[in-house]
Scaffold this motif. Structure first.
Motif, PDB file in Angstrom:
ATOM      1  N   MET A 477       0.852  -1.186   0.000  1.00  0.00           N
ATOM      2  CA  MET A 477       0.000   0.000   0.000  1.00  0.00           C
ATOM      3  C   MET A 477       0.889   1.238   0.000  1.00  0.00           C
ATOM      4  N   LEU A 478       0.314   2.359  -0.424  1.00  0.00           N
ATOM      5  CA  LEU A 478       1.055   3.608  -0.546  1.00  0.00           C
ATOM      6  C   LEU A 478       0.296   4.716   0.176  1.00  0.00           C
ATOM      7  N   ALA A 479       0.998   5.435   1.057  1.00  0.00           N
ATOM      8  CA  ALA A 479       0.427   6.588   1.759  1.00  0.00           C
ATOM      9  C   ALA A 479       0.913   7.856   1.064  1.00  0.00           C
ATOM     10  N   VAL A 480      -0.030   8.762   0.770  1.00  0.00           N
ATOM     11  CA  VAL A 480       0.276   9.982   0.028  1.00  0.00           C
ATOM     12  C   VAL A 480      -0.296  11.167   0.804  1.00  0.00           C
ATOM     13  N   ALA A 481       0.527  12.192   1.039  1.00  0.00           N
ATOM     14  CA  ALA A 481       0.090  13.419   1.714  1.00  0.00           C
ATOM     15  C   ALA A 481      -0.123  14.491   0.663  1.00  0.00           C
ATOM     16  N   VAL A 482      -1.370  14.970   0.586  1.00  0.00           N
ATOM     17  CA  VAL A 482      -1.741  15.991  -0.393  1.00  0.00           C
ATOM     18  C   VAL A 482      -2.596  17.029   0.320  1.00  0.00           C
ATOM     19  N   GLY A 483      -2.101  18.224   0.499  1.00  0.00           N
ATOM     20  CA  GLY A 483      -2.880  19.280   1.141  1.00  0.00           C
ATOM     21  C   GLY A 483      -3.297  18.883   2.540  1.00  0.00           C
ATOM     22  N   HIS A 484      -4.623  18.927   2.825  1.00  0.00           N
ATOM     23  CA  HIS A 484      -5.152  18.551   4.126  1.00  0.00           C
ATOM     24  C   HIS A 484      -5.464  17.068   4.222  1.00  0.00           C
ATOM     25  N   ASP A 485      -5.228  16.314   3.152  1.00  0.00           N
ATOM     26  CA  ASP A 485      -5.648  14.910   3.104  1.00  0.00           C
ATOM     27  C   ASP A 485      -4.438  13.994   3.060  1.00  0.00           C
ATOM     28  N   VAL A 486      -4.668  12.771   3.564  1.00  0.00           N
ATOM     29  CA  VAL A 486      -3.712  11.667   3.450  1.00  0.00           C
ATOM     30  C   VAL A 486      -4.458  10.502   2.815  1.00  0.00           C
ATOM     31  N   PHE A 487      -3.979  10.089   1.644  1.00  0.00           N
ATOM     32  CA  PHE A 487      -4.599   8.973   0.910  1.00  0.00           C
ATOM     33  C   PHE A 487      -3.776   7.717   1.149  1.00  0.00           C
ATOM     34  N   ILE A 488      -4.482   6.609   1.430  1.00  0.00           N
ATOM     35  CA  ILE A 488      -3.852   5.285   1.507  1.00  0.00           C
ATOM     36  C   ILE A 488      -4.384   4.500   0.308  1.00  0.00           C
ATOM     37  N   LEU A 489      -3.517   4.313  -0.676  1.00  0.00           N
ATOM     38  CA  LEU A 489      -3.944   3.785  -1.973  1.00  0.00           C
ATOM     39  C   LEU A 489      -3.521   2.331  -2.132  1.00  0.00           C
ATOM     40  N   ASN A 490      -4.323   1.628  -2.889  1.00  0.00           N
ATOM     41  CA  ASN A 490      -4.017   0.250  -3.267  1.00  0.00           C
ATOM     42  C   ASN A 490      -3.266   0.303  -4.594  1.00  0.00           C
ATOM     43  N   THR A 491      -2.015  -0.097  -4.582  1.00  0.00           N
ATOM     44  CA  THR A 491      -1.176  -0.010  -5.787  1.00  0.00           C
ATOM     45  C   THR A 491      -1.436  -1.154  -6.760  1.00  0.00           C
ATOM     46  N   LYS A 492      -2.099  -2.224  -6.298  1.00  0.00           N
ATOM     47  CA  LYS A 492      -2.401  -3.390  -7.146  1.00  0.00           C
ATOM     48  C   LYS A 492      -1.142  -4.005  -7.726  1.00  0.00           C
ATOM     49  N   CYS A 493      -0.091  -3.976  -6.923  1.00  0.00           N
ATOM     50  CA  CYS A 493       1.174  -4.560  -7.370  1.00  0.00           C
ATOM     51  C   CYS A 493       1.393  -5.950  -6.802  1.00  0.00           C
ATOM     52  N   GLY A 494       0.496  -6.441  -5.960  1.00  0.00           N
ATOM     53  CA  GLY A 494       0.684  -7.754  -5.362  1.00  0.00           C
ATOM     54  C   GLY A 494      -0.145  -8.813  -6.053  1.00  0.00           C
ATOM     55  N   SER A 495      -0.172  -9.978  -5.429  1.00  0.00           N
ATOM     56  CA  SER A 495      -0.930 -11.100  -5.977  1.00  0.00           C
ATOM     57  C   SER A 495      -2.408 -10.927  -5.641  1.00  0.00           C
ATOM     58  N   ASP A 496      -3.235 -11.891  -6.133  1.00  0.00           N
ATOM     59  CA  ASP A 496      -4.668 -11.809  -5.891  1.00  0.00           C
ATOM     60  C   ASP A 496      -4.994 -11.946  -4.408  1.00  0.00           C
ATOM     61  N   GLU A 497      -4.286 -12.831  -3.720  1.00  0.00           N
ATOM     62  CA  GLU A 497      -4.530 -12.981  -2.279  1.00  0.00           C
ATOM     63  C   GLU A 497      -4.177 -11.690  -1.535  1.00  0.00           C
ATOM     64  N   GLN A 498      -3.069 -11.089  -1.946  1.00  0.00           N
ATOM     65  CA  GLN A 498      -2.686  -9.830  -1.306  1.00  0.00           C
ATOM     66  C   GLN A 498      -3.699  -8.732  -1.598  1.00  0.00           C
ATOM     67  N   GLN A 499      -4.287  -8.773  -2.783  1.00  0.00           N
ATOM     68  CA  GLN A 499      -5.271  -7.745  -3.115  1.00  0.00           C
ATOM     69  C   GLN A 499      -6.512  -7.873  -2.244  1.00  0.00           C
ATOM     70  N   LYS A 500      -6.926  -9.110  -1.954  1.00  0.00           N
ATOM     71  CA  LYS A 500      -8.083  -9.294  -1.086  1.00  0.00           C
ATOM     72  C   LYS A 500      -7.788  -8.782   0.327  1.00  0.00           C
ATOM     73  N   THR A 501      -6.588  -9.060   0.781  1.00  0.00           N
ATOM     74  CA  THR A 501      -6.209  -8.579   2.125  1.00  0.00           C
ATOM     75  C   THR A 501      -6.189  -7.055   2.162  1.00  0.00           C
ATOM     76  N   ILE A 502      -5.689  -6.454   1.107  1.00  0.00           N
ATOM     77  CA  ILE A 502      -5.610  -4.986   1.069  1.00  0.00           C
ATOM     78  C   ILE A 502      -7.005  -4.375   1.015  1.00  0.00           C
ATOM     79  N   GLU A 503      -7.907  -4.997   0.246  1.00  0.00           N
ATOM     80  CA  GLU A 503      -9.270  -4.459   0.164  1.00  0.00           C
ATOM     81  C   GLU A 503      -9.970  -4.517   1.515  1.00  0.00           C
ATOM     82  N   GLU A 504      -9.718  -5.583   2.274  1.00  0.00           N
ATOM     83  CA  GLU A 504     -10.307  -5.665   3.609  1.00  0.00           C
ATOM     84  C   GLU A 504      -9.739  -4.582   4.526  1.00  0.00           C
TER      85      GLU A 504
END
Length: 753
Positions: A477-504
């Protein structure tokens, strides 16, 4: 006038008419004076109170004073002789020269007799008893007032002036007006004897003995009349029978035998005369009193200070000629370039060409250069300095060769192009396969490191302040600081199992209203970001820094203008936020977690504070001693840290050694923007706005007695200036000795070994 003695032989014998006229005038003057005094005295006052005794000629004569013809006891009236009386006195002085040997008008001893006669004549004029003098302290009369050394000014506004022996207040007496006091003094014949005692607030009348004592002191005489200042000398030594000298010892033998040491001294002088060392005919050479300080004579000729030759002035060369060659004359461009140099670096003289000597003007700096020359000679230290011949190379620390410290990044291997604005921040994924970058153009890009291919782009609409990968490789996962917000984004760089864990993990339930507490503050709103597919943490101030904890569940955000809530810690699994339970003094600029322990670092503009999150207390304060701190990085071992500053200094801290920097490296000429440690290799780097990145070897030994080894290795160049900024960020590859740099020229460069 002194009173005249009329009884027996004490009366001086006067010859001539002058003495008779003088006696008549004195008697007449006395009668007039007594008559005026009797008229002035009140009828009720008795004759005993008056200092004058009337009725008999003897007592009237005794009332005269000692020297000046004034009344002895009364100070209010004095007899004055008229002009005729003075003429008679002057005429009688010549006739009475021979009579002066027989006796004076009144002697000092007679004056004392007069006082004794008055004391025995009847009742004394004194109202007090005469106390015999005594040296005993028991006979002294204690003062009525017992305030001691307290100033009487303190009682100025009070109704009393102190306290008596019984502790009662001494009331102030009513003061008379000046007119009443004057009239009272005129009516009182003894007023001239009375003095005012301010300490006890009473009037004291002096006795005759006291007035006589004061009169003798005013004349410069001894206080006691029986004291003889010219007493005969008494020789206390008994000279009778002193037939022998002080020492009756026999004469020593050495007084009759010639001295052995004198003969040796004479022999030595004779030999010196024969050798010519002692000469009697030649005059001694006179040493010169003055000498030239800057002469060229040798020290052997100079009998005085150790000679030190003056520094020679520089002789003129070809460039100072009135007609120098063309190669010595600078062009106009070179003259303009001189103006850009510092005054110390500019040439003192610029050659010019003239046709002849008559055309050469006066040198405008001649007086200044002559003054500087004399000033140099005057301030030149006149001592010989002992120079120590030391090889400068031996003073340098012995550092290992750079070849032995390989591998380290040295050359640019790859460039990542795609951003349209300055790249502010970069972050490398923990496996070393992906690189994230944020730019001022509002985009976040994911790059494949080995190929340089851009995998994914997010357009956030505002300049990106910070990007940071989650340290756990199974949760990319990637944390991004932009202005007053902090976004935690799903980079979709892992496997399918990792993607399910990240979505949860990135799923956020609607928040419920919770009560505020000391550590939990309702300053961050957790929400689902449908546009970019992640979590959005909305803060109340601008966020500049985002840092992950080593377990990947916590991350910290920094808001420099947030005051007491400037540093917040978020828990991703529980979707909760809390502020650190410490007071942050100053404006924080950077934060970091300890790589192995539950310790948190907060860097303000002046110092770095180290907190224990479990014990919730501050354990250390690192004083960098720089103008302003810009960045911080913690060594993987956790006992060392590096701090970058705005004045181009890089400080290495050994936290087990001291709170002061172990080393201060002044490498960069401009502000440091970022510092970084390598996870596995003994390398650290710094980047600056001067478009350079420095790579250092930093070995930390397990032996605590051995200090860290710091060796500069390489200066990496290649970025260009954009908007006045240079290299904005730098990060190491987690597994390879590679360095990534992000510049204001919209490029990201990879430097390899």
């Amino acid at each position: 006038m002194k009173p005249l003695k009329e009884n027996g032989s004490d009366k001086p014998k006067k010859n001539g008419e002058g003495s008779k006229q003088l006696q008549k005038l004195i008697a007449k003057n006395m009668e007039e004076t007594l008559k005026r005094i009797e008229e002035a005295e009140p009828a009720t006052e008795s004759s005993e109170d008056s200092p004058f005794v009337s009725g008999s000629e003897d007592t009237g004569d005794e009332a005269l004073s000692d020297d000046d013809g004034s009344i002895s006891e009364s100070g209010s009236e004095q007899s004055k002789l008229s002009q005729d009386e003075q003429d008679v006195i002057q005429s009688s002085e010549g006739d009475s020269d021979d009579a002066d040997n027989d006796g004076d008008l009144v002697s000092e001893g007679e004056d004392d007799d007069n006082y004794h006669a008055e004391d025995s004549h009847g009742e004394s004029d004194d109202s007090r008893e005469v106390v015999e003098e005594s040296d005993s302290s028991e006979d002294e009369v204690a003062p009525r007032n017992t305030v001691g050394d307290v100033p009487l000014e303190w009682y100025k506004d009070e109704g009393h002036i102190g306290y008596d022996l019984a502790g009662k207040k001494i009331k102030k007496k009513e003061r008379q007006s000046k007119l009443d006091s004057f009239l009272a003094n005129v009516d009182d014949s003894r007023s001239w004897r009375k003095i005012y005692d301010q300490y006890n607030d009473e009037e004291v009348e002096l006795t005759k003995d006291e007035t006589k004592l004061i009169g003798r002191l005013l004349k410069g005489k001894a206080p006691h009349p029986d004291f003889d200042p010219y007493a005969p000398y008494v020789d206390w030594f008994a000279w009778d029978g002193a037939k022998h000298p002080l020492s009756n010892a026999p004469e020593p033998k050495r007084r009759f035998i010639p001295s052995k040491w004198e003969s040796k001294t004479v022999l030595r002088l004779v030999r010196a005369i024969r050798k010519g060392l002692i000469k009697f005919d030649e005059k001694p050479k006179e040493k010169p009193r003055f000498f030239d300080l800057w002469d060229d004579s040798t020290s052997a000729e100079r009998q005085g200070l150790a000679y030190i030759p003056a520094p020679k002035a520089k002789l003129p060369g070809h460039d100072e000629s009135y007609n120098p060659s063309a190669e010595y004359i600078p062009t106009q461009e070179e003259i303009n370039a001189y103006q850009l140099l510092f005054e110390e670096d500019r040439p003192k003289f610029i050659p010019k060409q003239f046709a002849n000597m008559r055309s050469v003007p006066a040198y405008d700096k001649s007086v200044q250069e002559l003054f500087d020359r004399h000033l140099d000679l005057y301030l030149c230290p006149r001592v010989h300095k002992k120079r120590i011949n030391i090889d400068p190379e031996s003073l340098k620390p012995k550092l290992p060769s750079r070849r032995d410290l390989k591998p380290y990044p040295s050359t640019c291997y790859l460039e990542y192009k795609g951003h349209k604005g300055p790249v502010i921040t970069i972050s490398v994924e923990s496996t070393g396969q992906w690189l994230a970058s944020g730019s001022k153009d509002g985009t976040v890009r994911i790059w494949e490191i080995e190929t340089g291919r851009c995998v994914q782009i997010w357009d956030l609409g505002e300049p990106v302040e910070q990007v940071s990968w989650n340290p756990k490789p199974e949760v990319p996962m990637l944390a991004v600081a932009v202005g007053h917000d902090v976004f935690i984004l799903n980079t979709k760089c892992g496997s399918d199992e990792q993607q399910k864990t990240i979505e949860e993990i990135l799923h956020v339930e609607p928040q419920k209203a919770e009560d505020d507490s000391d550590l939990t503050a309702n300053v961050v709103t957790w929400g689902q970001d449908e546009k970019h597919g992640g979590i959005r943490l909305k803060h109340f101030k601008s966020v500049t820094k985002v840092e992950w904890h080593r377990n990947g569940d916590y991350l910290s955000t920094l808001m420099p203008s947030g005051e007491s809530r400037s540093v917040l810690i978020h828990q991703l699994s529980k979707k909760q936020t809390q502020r650190i339970p410490f007071k942050t003094k100053g404006i924080p600029v950077a934060t970091s977690f300890h790589p192995t322990r539950s310790i948190f670092f907060t860097a303000t503009k002046q110092d770095v504070r180290v907190y224990d999150l479990i014990k919730q207390k501050r354990i250390k304060k690192l004083d960098a001693g720089v103008r302003e701190i810009s960045s911080i990085a913690i060594h993987p071992g956790g006992d060392n840290a590096i701090v970058g500053s705005r004045d181009g200094k890089l400080c290495w801290f050994d936290m087990d050694l001291s709170s002061k920097p172990y080393k201060v490296l002044r490498a960069h000429k401009k502000d440091l923007t970022a510092v970084a440690y390598h996870r596995t290799y003994p390398l650290f780097a710094s980047c600056s706005d001067d478009n350079t990145a420095y790579v250092f070897h930093g070995m930390v030994y397990s032996d605590l007695n051995e200090n860290p080894l710091i060796v500069p290795l390489q200066i990496l160049r290649g970025h260009s200036t954009g908007d006045g900024r240079g290299v904005m960020d730098c990060k190491f590859h987690p597994r390879q000795p590679w360095l990534f740099t992000a510049g204001s020229d919209s490029l990201i460069k990879l430097y390899c070994h």
